[in-house]
Design a protein around this motif. Structure first.
Motif, mmCIF file in Angstrom:
data_model
loop_
_atom_site.group_PDB
_atom_site.id
_atom_site.type_symbol
_atom_site.label_atom_id
_atom_site.label_comp_id
_atom_site.label_asym_id
_atom_site.label_seq_id
_atom_site.Cartn_x
_atom_site.Cartn_y
_atom_site.Cartn_z
ATOM 1 N N GLU A 1 0.828 -1.206 0.000
ATOM 2 C CA GLU A 1 0.000 0.000 0.000
ATOM 3 C C GLU A 1 0.862 1.256 0.000
ATOM 4 O OE1 GLU A 1 -3.215 2.547 -0.102
ATOM 5 O OE2 GLU A 1 -3.010 0.423 -0.614
ATOM 6 N N TYR A 2 1.922 1.237 0.820
ATOM 7 C CA TYR A 2 2.797 2.421 0.841
ATOM 8 C C TYR A 2 3.525 2.575 -0.494
ATOM 9 C CZ TYR A 2 6.394 5.801 1.810
ATOM 10 O OH TYR A 2 7.201 6.917 1.738
ATOM 11 N N GLN A 3 3.938 1.467 -1.099
ATOM 12 C CA GLN A 3 4.595 1.533 -2.406
ATOM 13 C C GLN A 3 3.654 2.138 -3.445
ATOM 14 O OE1 GLN A 3 6.503 -2.267 -3.404
ATOM 15 N NE2 GLN A 3 6.825 -2.626 -1.217
ATOM 16 N N ARG A 4 2.362 1.816 -3.328
ATOM 17 C CA ARG A 4 1.370 2.409 -4.239
ATOM 18 C C ARG A 4 1.287 3.920 -4.022
ATOM 19 N NH1 ARG A 4 -3.459 4.478 -4.451
ATOM 20 N NH2 ARG A 4 -3.688 4.344 -2.189
ATOM 21 N N VAL A 5 1.252 4.336 -2.747
ATOM 22 C CA VAL A 5 1.198 5.770 -2.420
ATOM 23 C C VAL A 5 2.446 6.479 -2.926
ATOM 24 C CG1 VAL A 5 1.203 7.440 -0.522
ATOM 25 C CG2 VAL A 5 -0.306 5.449 -0.428
ATOM 26 N N LEU A 6 3.599 5.846 -2.754
ATOM 27 C CA LEU A 6 4.861 6.440 -3.210
ATOM 28 C C LEU A 6 4.863 6.612 -4.724
ATOM 29 C CD1 LEU A 6 7.665 7.398 -2.304
ATOM 30 C CD2 LEU A 6 8.483 5.054 -2.641
ATOM 31 N N ARG A 7 4.383 5.608 -5.444
ATOM 32 C CA ARG A 7 4.294 5.722 -6.910
ATOM 33 C C ARG A 7 3.352 6.845 -7.302
ATOM 34 N NH1 ARG A 7 4.092 0.019 -6.678
ATOM 35 N NH2 ARG A 7 1.825 0.071 -6.981
ATOM 36 N N LEU A 8 2.265 6.979 -6.561
ATOM 37 C CA LEU A 8 1.299 8.043 -6.834
ATOM 38 C C LEU A 8 1.962 9.415 -6.714
ATOM 39 C CD1 LEU A 8 -1.788 8.514 -7.360
ATOM 40 C CD2 LEU A 8 -2.009 8.854 -4.901
ATOM 41 N N TYR A 9 2.754 9.591 -5.676
ATOM 42 C CA TYR A 9 3.450 10.868 -5.482
ATOM 43 C C TYR A 9 4.466 11.118 -6.591
ATOM 44 C CZ TYR A 9 1.737 12.709 -1.056
ATOM 45 O OH TYR A 9 0.964 13.294 -0.088
ATOM 46 N N LEU A 10 5.280 10.110 -6.873
ATOM 47 C CA LEU A 10 6.350 10.297 -7.851
ATOM 48 C C LEU A 10 5.812 10.500 -9.262
ATOM 49 C CD1 LEU A 10 8.960 7.665 -6.615
ATOM 50 C CD2 LEU A 10 8.855 10.112 -6.120
ATOM 51 N N CYS A 11 4.675 9.854 -9.585
ATOM 52 C CA CYS A 11 4.108 9.979 -10.932
ATOM 53 C C CYS A 11 3.162 11.174 -11.052
ATOM 54 C CB CYS A 11 3.387 8.687 -11.320
ATOM 55 S SG CYS A 11 4.485 7.262 -11.476
ATOM 56 N N TYR A 12 2.108 11.183 -10.248
ATOM 57 C CA TYR A 12 1.133 12.270 -10.353
ATOM 58 C C TYR A 12 1.688 13.589 -9.842
ATOM 59 C CZ TYR A 12 -2.882 9.690 -12.065
ATOM 60 O OH TYR A 12 -3.747 8.978 -12.868
ATOM 61 N N GLY A 13 2.530 13.519 -8.803
ATOM 62 C CA GLY A 13 3.145 14.759 -8.309
ATOM 63 C C GLY A 13 3.948 15.436 -9.396
ATOM 64 N N LYS A 14 4.714 14.640 -10.139
ATOM 65 C CA LYS A 14 5.508 15.179 -11.249
ATOM 66 C C LYS A 14 4.611 15.658 -12.382
ATOM 67 C CE LYS A 14 9.516 15.875 -13.286
ATOM 68 N NZ LYS A 14 10.512 16.837 -12.754
ATOM 69 N N ALA A 15 3.531 14.929 -12.652
ATOM 70 C CA ALA A 15 2.622 15.308 -13.735
ATOM 71 C C ALA A 15 1.986 16.663 -13.471
ATOM 72 C CB ALA A 15 1.548 14.236 -13.911
ATOM 73 N N PHE A 16 1.521 16.875 -12.246
ATOM 74 C CA PHE A 16 0.934 18.170 -11.901
ATOM 75 C C PHE A 16 1.980 19.276 -12.002
ATOM 76 C CE2 PHE A 16 -2.673 15.858 -10.186
ATOM 77 C CZ PHE A 16 -3.716 16.744 -10.425
ATOM 78 N N TYR A 17 3.189 18.972 -11.575
ATOM 79 C CA TYR A 17 4.283 19.944 -11.655
ATOM 80 C C TYR A 17 4.551 20.335 -13.106
ATOM 81 C CZ TYR A 17 9.062 21.764 -11.511
ATOM 82 O OH TYR A 17 10.176 22.535 -11.679
ATOM 83 N N LEU A 18 4.686 19.331 -13.975
ATOM 84 C CA LEU A 18 4.986 19.595 -15.379
ATOM 85 C C LEU A 18 3.874 20.393 -16.062
ATOM 86 C CD1 LEU A 18 6.407 16.097 -16.413
ATOM 87 C CD2 LEU A 18 7.702 18.213 -16.128
ATOM 88 N N LYS A 19 2.623 20.065 -15.714
ATOM 89 C CA LYS A 19 1.493 20.740 -16.371
ATOM 90 C C LYS A 19 1.339 22.174 -15.869
ATOM 91 C CE LYS A 19 -1.593 20.034 -19.514
ATOM 92 N NZ LYS A 19 -1.191 19.611 -20.862
ATOM 93 N N ALA A 20 1.617 22.398 -14.594
ATOM 94 C CA ALA A 20 1.388 23.719 -14.007
ATOM 95 C C ALA A 20 2.531 24.689 -14.257
ATOM 96 C CB ALA A 20 1.153 23.578 -12.506
#
Length: 261
Positions: A91-110
């Motif tokens: 579960e934590y690995q899933r959360v970590l992937r969410l941060y690394l992937c979606y966090g970067k995606a929001f950063y790149l788009k914004a």
């Protein structure tokens, strides 16, 4: 020109955000909402508000960069902390992937919209949740310090009974770079500080404010009184203790001006 850039990971715009954005239009010249693809018909119709969805190209770019981000000092510290606490599970690995992937995606788009806004005036970045979006806002603030960055903090992200990884999701970066964090109640702020052993309560005390959800004024189309003179109370929330149901019931018990519906 004043620009507000809103980061929202959900696929629909929550009622509380609609209320906030309704008021924000009076204070900003331009509002840009960056989201995952929204459900059909879930946009806000306004000349001031633009909806920008994260596209597949941006998402793929973020996913490709995720392995490299995993080996940054910040990410490695989070992994080490999770392992030491016995929480480095699936579960934590899933959360970590969410941060690394979606966090970067929001950063790149914004990022390009933040840069463009700064050329024309003042930019405020608002994260709707103290989650992935808040980390993205913090990274944007780090890269572009002329912008201001804020985050709301709800019970789901900060209550250990609902989120067992409260202090394992890049919170140090969030506190270090965000200008303000607005907790939904003083109770939730206290719970967060207790769960994080007051790690941030002293150094970032000036940053941690309380802002109760709601609207400071009525919408033009909403009238709390019907033709029978009854006061109507409407809530879109679940009936949970953190929603301050006890306070609402206490006030209702003392209300004498008219019947309550």
């Amino acid at each position: 020109m004043k620009t507000l850039i809103v980061l929202e990971c959900e696929r629909y715009i929550q009622p509380f955000m609609r209320a906030m954005l309704n008021i924000a239009q009076e204070h900003y010249d331009k509002i840009i909402i960056i989201t995952n693809p929204l459900k059909k018909g879930n946009t806000i119709n306004s000349e001031k508000i633009s909806h920008i969805e994260i596209d597949n190209k941006t998402r793929k770019k973020a996913i490709i960069s995720a392995p490299l981000q995993l080996f940054t000092t910040t990410a490695l510290k989070q992994v080490a902390a999770a392992i030491s606490r016995g929480k480095f599970n699936k579960e934590y690995q899933r959360v970590l992937r969410l941060y690394l992937c979606y966090g970067k995606a929001f950063y790149l788009k914004a990022e390009p919209y933040v840069k463009e806004g700064l050329k024309n005036g003042e930019v405020h970045i608002l994260s709707c949740w103290f989650s992935v979006e808040a980390w993205s806002a913090a990274l944007l603030k780090k890269k572009l310090p002329a912008a201001s960055a804020f985050s709301l903090a709800h019970s789901f992200e900060i209550d250990p009974l609902k989120n067992s990884f409260v202090d394992l999701t890049f919170n140090h970066s969030k506190h270090k770079y965000l200008d303000k964090i607005y907790f939904i109640s003083s109770k939730m702020r206290d719970i967060y500080n207790e769960n994080t052993q007051n790690r941030y309560a002293q150094e970032y005390k000036h940053q941690m404010d309380v802002s109760y959800l709601g609207c400071i004024k009525l919408f033009d189309k909403v009238n709390p009184y019907d033709n029978n003179g009854k006061l109507k109370l409407v809530s879109c929330s679940y009936m949970r203790p953190e929603k301050r149901i006890d306070l609402i019931m206490d006030v209702m018990s003392k209300w004498t001006l008219c019947p309550v519906k």
